[in-house]
Motif scaffolding. Sequence first.
Motif, PDB file in Angstrom:
ATOM      1  N   GLN A  54      16.172  17.959   4.486  1.00 53.21           N
ATOM      2  CA  GLN A  54      17.588  17.577   4.539  1.00 53.21           C
ATOM      3  C   GLN A  54      17.831  16.464   5.559  1.00 53.21           C
ATOM      4  N   SER A  55      16.791  16.059   6.245  1.00 50.98           N
ATOM      5  CA  SER A  55      16.976  15.032   7.275  1.00 50.98           C
ATOM      6  C   SER A  55      17.202  13.666   6.642  1.00 50.98           C
ATOM      7  N   ASN A  56      17.917  12.834   7.363  1.00 47.53           N
ATOM      8  CA  ASN A  56      18.202  11.495   6.878  1.00 47.53           C
ATOM      9  C   ASN A  56      16.920  10.686   6.687  1.00 47.53           C
ATOM     10  N   ALA A  57      16.000  10.803   7.636  1.00 45.29           N
ATOM     11  CA  ALA A  57      14.755  10.022   7.556  1.00 45.29           C
ATOM     12  C   ALA A  57      13.964  10.388   6.303  1.00 45.29           C
ATOM     13  N   PHE A  58      13.878  11.690   6.010  1.00 44.49           N
ATOM     14  CA  PHE A  58      13.128  12.131   4.830  1.00 44.49           C
ATOM     15  C   PHE A  58      13.783  11.608   3.559  1.00 44.49           C
ATOM     16  N   LYS A  59      15.094  11.725   3.483  1.00 45.21           N
ATOM     17  CA  LYS A  59      15.806  11.257   2.298  1.00 45.21           C
ATOM     18  C   LYS A  59      15.669   9.742   2.135  1.00 45.21           C
ATOM     19  N   GLN A  60      15.735   9.033   3.258  1.00 44.17           N
ATOM     20  CA  GLN A  60      15.609   7.573   3.195  1.00 44.17           C
ATOM     21  C   GLN A  60      14.220   7.169   2.711  1.00 44.17           C
ATOM     22  N   LEU A  61      13.197   7.811   3.243  1.00 38.79           N
ATOM     23  CA  LEU A  61      11.827   7.455   2.876  1.00 38.79           C
ATOM     24  C   LEU A  61      11.549   7.781   1.410  1.00 38.79           C
ATOM     25  N   THR A  62      11.815   9.010   1.000  1.00 41.78           N
ATOM     26  CA  THR A  62      11.495   9.396  -0.370  1.00 41.78           C
ATOM     27  C   THR A  62      12.375   8.655  -1.380  1.00 41.78           C
ATOM     28  N   GLY A  63      13.638   8.401  -1.015  1.00 36.61           N
ATOM     29  CA  GLY A  63      14.512   7.634  -1.899  1.00 36.61           C
ATOM     30  C   GLY A  63      14.007   6.208  -2.072  1.00 36.61           C
ATOM     31  N   TYR A  64      13.528   5.642  -0.974  1.00 37.20           N
ATOM     32  CA  TYR A  64      12.973   4.286  -1.021  1.00 37.20           C
ATOM     33  C   TYR A  64      11.747   4.233  -1.930  1.00 37.20           C
ATOM     34  N   ILE A 313       9.732   6.278  15.306  1.00 39.92           N
ATOM     35  CA  ILE A 313       9.556   7.694  15.659  1.00 39.92           C
ATOM     36  C   ILE A 313      10.047   7.928  17.083  1.00 39.92           C
ATOM     37  N   ILE A 314      10.909   8.915  17.247  1.00 39.53           N
ATOM     38  CA  ILE A 314      11.554   9.198  18.528  1.00 39.53           C
ATOM     39  C   ILE A 314      10.896  10.422  19.167  1.00 39.53           C
ATOM     40  N   CYS A 315      10.353  10.261  20.375  1.00 42.29           N
ATOM     41  CA  CYS A 315       9.639  11.355  21.068  1.00 42.29           C
ATOM     42  C   CYS A 315      10.631  12.252  21.825  1.00 42.29           C
ATOM     43  N   ASP A 316      11.450  12.980  21.046  1.00 39.88           N
ATOM     44  CA  ASP A 316      12.540  13.764  21.642  1.00 39.88           C
ATOM     45  C   ASP A 316      12.280  15.266  21.642  1.00 39.88           C
ATOM     46  N   ASP A 317      11.040  15.680  21.352  1.00 45.87           N
ATOM     47  CA  ASP A 317      10.716  17.109  21.337  1.00 45.87           C
ATOM     48  C   ASP A 317       9.984  17.475  22.622  1.00 45.87           C
ATOM     49  N   GLN A 318      10.625  18.280  23.454  1.00 44.64           N
ATOM     50  CA  GLN A 318      10.033  18.666  24.736  1.00 44.64           C
ATOM     51  C   GLN A 318       9.512  20.102  24.733  1.00 44.64           C
ATOM     52  N   VAL A 319       9.478  20.715  23.557  1.00 40.74           N
ATOM     53  CA  VAL A 319       8.972  22.080  23.433  1.00 40.74           C
ATOM     54  C   VAL A 319       7.637  22.091  22.705  1.00 40.74           C
ATOM     55  N   ARG A 320       7.601  21.467  21.552  1.00 45.57           N
ATOM     56  CA  ARG A 320       6.375  21.441  20.749  1.00 45.57           C
ATOM     57  C   ARG A 320       5.531  20.200  21.052  1.00 45.57           C
ATOM     58  N   GLU A 321       6.106  19.284  21.833  1.00 43.00           N
ATOM     59  CA  GLU A 321       5.443  18.019  22.141  1.00 43.00           C
ATOM     60  C   GLU A 321       5.809  17.629  23.564  1.00 43.00           C
ATOM     61  N   LEU A 322       5.208  16.554  24.041  1.00 40.79           N
ATOM     62  CA  LEU A 322       5.461  16.108  25.410  1.00 40.79           C
ATOM     63  C   LEU A 322       6.516  15.006  25.403  1.00 40.79           C
ATOM     64  N   ARG A 346      11.947  16.196  16.970  1.00 39.85           N
ATOM     65  CA  ARG A 346      12.580  17.494  17.211  1.00 39.85           C
ATOM     66  C   ARG A 346      13.334  17.997  15.980  1.00 39.85           C
ATOM     67  N   ASN A 347      14.062  17.119  15.319  1.00 35.45           N
ATOM     68  CA  ASN A 347      14.966  17.547  14.258  1.00 35.45           C
ATOM     69  C   ASN A 347      14.432  17.359  12.840  1.00 35.45           C
ATOM     70  N   ASP A 348      13.572  16.377  12.659  1.00 36.19           N
ATOM     71  CA  ASP A 348      13.133  16.035  11.302  1.00 36.19           C
ATOM     72  C   ASP A 348      11.837  16.711  10.884  1.00 36.19           C
ATOM     73  N   TRP A 349      11.084  17.240  11.853  1.00 36.73           N
ATOM     74  CA  TRP A 349       9.793  17.848  11.536  1.00 36.73           C
ATOM     75  C   TRP A 349       9.847  19.357  11.746  1.00 36.73           C
ATOM     76  N   LYS A 350       9.396  20.101  10.742  1.00 36.37           N
ATOM     77  CA  LYS A 350       9.350  21.561  10.859  1.00 36.37           C
ATOM     78  C   LYS A 350       8.294  22.000  11.861  1.00 36.37           C
ATOM     79  N   THR A 351       7.219  21.263  11.914  1.00 37.75           N
ATOM     80  CA  THR A 351       6.178  21.490  12.904  1.00 37.75           C
ATOM     81  C   THR A 351       5.564  20.147  13.230  1.00 37.75           C
ATOM     82  N   ILE A 352       4.795  20.086  14.311  1.00 34.62           N
ATOM     83  CA  ILE A 352       4.145  18.831  14.686  1.00 34.62           C
ATOM     84  C   ILE A 352       2.640  18.960  14.519  1.00 34.62           C
TER      85      ILE A 352
END
Length: 361
Positions: A54-64, A313-322, A346-352
């Motif tokens: 449901q993320s914007n990035a996923f929709k943009q990529l697959t739609g493209y 790619i935005i490095c905004d996950d401080q729990v599953r990533e650094l 953080r928001n677009d990936w279910k896991t890293i």
Amino acid sequence: MKMNKKKLCAAVLATVLSFSVAAGLNESEAATRAEMSKITVNRQGSNFIYWNEQSNAFKQLTGYVRDVTNPMSKNYIPVKDRIAVFDFDGTLLCETTPSYFEWMMHLKRALHDPNYTPSAQDKEDALQVQKAVESIGVPVPTSNQAQAQASVFSGMDLDEFDNYVKDFMETPAEGLTNLKRGESFYLPMVEVVSYLTNNRFKVFVVSGSDRQAVRVICEDVLPIDSDNIIGTDIKYLAAEQGDTDGLKYIYEKKDKVIRGKFVMKDLQMNKVSNIMREIGKQPVLAFGNSTSDSSMLNHAIYNNKYRAMAFGIICDDQVRELGNPKTAEKMTKACEKYGWVTISMRNDWKTIYGDYVKRSK
């Protein structure tokens, strides 16, 4: 013939486990390189596992991709021109363990390898790199650093260097639990590479890291030929060549190819120069994670005869990533400025790397 209850249960369990692995349902574990090599996303993009669909990035990529691969679309791109370029560190592979793979390998070679004695200058350069890494983790790469990195591996033949990289790939990814450096690919981005490849895009890695090191790290994980990898280059010499100019030296039977001095750092406009020299075509898709990728990302979307897109790619996950809030904010602003689509770790990936991998500090 009737199957007893015990055997029936075992058979059912084996079937469930087999299906789970094939479907990627074992994402609670850190994926091995062998498992990553089997990640396949079909042309329709209907079997992504690691993305928030449901993320914007996923929709943009697959739609493209659906648009430009549709022969009936006005935006259709012929197969021969479907060129996608990816930065490496921080885009496909973790770059914060606590710094770039090649930087940490450089420090091991120059400061912690009992089988190698660096020159006084190489040791001093490595201590400066170590100080910078300890201070801010991922400093801005420079030609001076690349020159120092090349120097400590100068004289190695190809097998020696490849084996050194493979050995370092087995070391722990510092700052993350249950993960080796050679396994620290971003699973959602491995899916993207597979998806594009299956849609007949020609995928290139365009990295600021040593080209040969990147080739070794990507081997048997990503569906990318080694000659589709562009990176920072060193000069290759014949073992018996010495200081003789290459125009005057003939390769001898007793020779072998060895690594030499640094040639060029593959960042910023140098990335575009290398893309044009080695690919000869303007990309229509580009992925990066820092402002050092700006020229490559802009080259894809500016003045392109085809519909083109760039993703940051935005490095905004401080729990599953650094994740690093300041770095994330800087890249977000760059995306807004230049028109790149943001991908939030953080928001677009279910896991890293798989939910079994956590930040350890």
